[in-house]
Scaffold this motif. Structure first.
Motif, PDB file in Angstrom:
ATOM      1  N   PHE A  28     -15.183  31.337 -70.881  1.00 42.31           N
ATOM      2  CA  PHE A  28     -14.759  31.446 -72.272  1.00 42.31           C
ATOM      3  C   PHE A  28     -14.005  30.192 -72.704  1.00 42.31           C
ATOM      4  O   PHE A  28     -14.246  29.644 -73.786  1.00 42.31           O
ATOM      5  N   MET A  29     -13.096  29.726 -71.855  1.00 45.84           N
ATOM      6  CA  MET A  29     -12.311  28.534 -72.195  1.00 45.84           C
ATOM      7  C   MET A  29     -13.196  27.290 -72.283  1.00 45.84           C
ATOM      8  O   MET A  29     -12.952  26.417 -73.114  1.00 45.84           O
ATOM      9  N   MET A  30     -14.224  27.217 -71.439  1.00 37.74           N
ATOM     10  CA  MET A  30     -15.152  26.084 -71.523  1.00 37.74           C
ATOM     11  C   MET A  30     -15.911  26.094 -72.845  1.00 37.74           C
ATOM     12  O   MET A  30     -16.099  25.044 -73.468  1.00 37.74           O
ATOM     13  N   ARG A  31     -16.357  27.290 -73.268  1.00 35.52           N
ATOM     14  CA  ARG A  31     -17.049  27.383 -74.563  1.00 35.52           C
ATOM     15  C   ARG A  31     -16.119  26.985 -75.705  1.00 35.52           C
ATOM     16  O   ARG A  31     -16.546  26.305 -76.639  1.00 35.52           O
ATOM     17  N   GLN A  32     -14.850  27.376 -75.639  1.00 36.14           N
ATOM     18  CA  GLN A  32     -13.886  27.011 -76.675  1.00 36.14           C
ATOM     19  C   GLN A  32     -13.687  25.496 -76.687  1.00 36.14           C
ATOM     20  O   GLN A  32     -13.544  24.889 -77.747  1.00 36.14           O
ATOM     21  N   GLY A  33     -13.647  24.899 -75.517  1.00 31.65           N
ATOM     22  CA  GLY A  33     -13.494  23.449 -75.439  1.00 31.65           C
ATOM     23  C   GLY A  33     -14.674  22.710 -76.033  1.00 31.65           C
ATOM     24  O   GLY A  33     -14.512  21.693 -76.708  1.00 31.65           O
ATOM     25  N   LEU A  34     -15.873  23.221 -75.814  1.00 30.74           N
ATOM     26  CA  LEU A  34     -17.066  22.596 -76.388  1.00 30.74           C
ATOM     27  C   LEU A  34     -17.070  22.701 -77.907  1.00 30.74           C
ATOM     28  O   LEU A  34     -17.592  21.827 -78.598  1.00 30.74           O
ATOM     29  N   ASP A  38     -13.106  16.456 -81.323  1.00 27.27           N
ATOM     30  CA  ASP A  38     -12.594  15.405 -80.443  1.00 27.27           C
ATOM     31  C   ASP A  38     -11.091  15.214 -80.617  1.00 27.27           C
ATOM     32  O   ASP A  38     -10.363  15.010 -79.645  1.00 27.27           O
ATOM     33  N   ASN A  39     -10.617  15.284 -81.859  1.00 23.11           N
ATOM     34  CA  ASN A  39      -9.184  15.098 -82.098  1.00 23.11           C
ATOM     35  C   ASN A  39      -8.357  16.218 -81.480  1.00 23.11           C
ATOM     36  O   ASN A  39      -7.281  15.963 -80.930  1.00 23.11           O
ATOM     37  N   GLN A  40      -8.838  17.460 -81.557  1.00 17.09           N
ATOM     38  CA  GLN A  40      -8.121  18.567 -80.931  1.00 17.09           C
ATOM     39  C   GLN A  40      -8.032  18.377 -79.425  1.00 17.09           C
ATOM     40  O   GLN A  40      -6.980  18.585 -78.821  1.00 17.09           O
ATOM     41  N   LEU A  41      -9.153  17.991 -78.819  1.00 16.31           N
ATOM     42  CA  LEU A  41      -9.156  17.760 -77.380  1.00 16.31           C
ATOM     43  C   LEU A  41      -8.248  16.595 -77.000  1.00 16.31           C
ATOM     44  O   LEU A  41      -7.545  16.644 -75.987  1.00 16.31           O
ATOM     45  N   ARG A  42      -8.251  15.545 -77.827  1.00 17.53           N
ATOM     46  CA  ARG A  42      -7.404  14.386 -77.556  1.00 17.53           C
ATOM     47  C   ARG A  42      -5.926  14.770 -77.611  1.00 17.53           C
ATOM     48  O   ARG A  42      -5.131  14.388 -76.750  1.00 17.53           O
ATOM     49  N   ILE A  43      -5.546  15.545 -78.629  1.00 20.14           N
ATOM     50  CA  ILE A  43      -4.147  15.964 -78.762  1.00 20.14           C
ATOM     51  C   ILE A  43      -3.739  16.854 -77.592  1.00 20.14           C
ATOM     52  O   ILE A  43      -2.658  16.684 -77.019  1.00 20.14           O
ATOM     53  N   CYS A  44      -4.602  17.787 -77.208  1.00 26.84           N
ATOM     54  CA  CYS A  44      -4.297  18.646 -76.062  1.00 26.84           C
ATOM     55  C   CYS A  44      -4.197  17.831 -74.771  1.00 26.84           C
ATOM     56  O   CYS A  44      -3.335  18.090 -73.933  1.00 26.84           O
ATOM     57  N   GLY A  45      -5.072  16.859 -74.626  1.00 25.61           N
ATOM     58  CA  GLY A  45      -5.017  15.997 -73.444  1.00 25.61           C
ATOM     59  C   GLY A  45      -3.740  15.183 -73.385  1.00 25.61           C
ATOM     60  O   GLY A  45      -3.110  15.063 -72.330  1.00 25.61           O
TER      61      GLY A  45
END
Length: 61
Positions: A28-34, A38-45
């Motif tokens: 489920f978390m992988m699907r949410q990540g996909l 890109d900006n959301q992933l960058r901020i979380c990273g």
């Protein structure tokens, strides 16, 4: 180099325990990540990086 190897080992232990305990949640978390931008992933990273540096700094001092 020993500390780096220990850190990699701990990451693998935590990841392995997570997927062994809750594989459907991992999917489920992988699907949410996909689906995230890109900006959301960058901020979380960057947030994860900052928290990780803080934990290492506190643990080593």
């Amino acid at each position: 180099m020993t500390d780096f190897a220990a850190a990699i080992g701990l990451v693998l232990v935590i990841e392995g325990a997570f997927y062994a305990a809750a594989p459907s949640l991992g999917k489920f978390m992988m699907r949410q990540g996909l689906a995230a931008s890109d900006n959301q992933l960058r901020i979380c990273g960057l947030a994860a990086l900052a928290v990780g540096v803080g934990i290492v700094w506190l643990a080593r001092s």
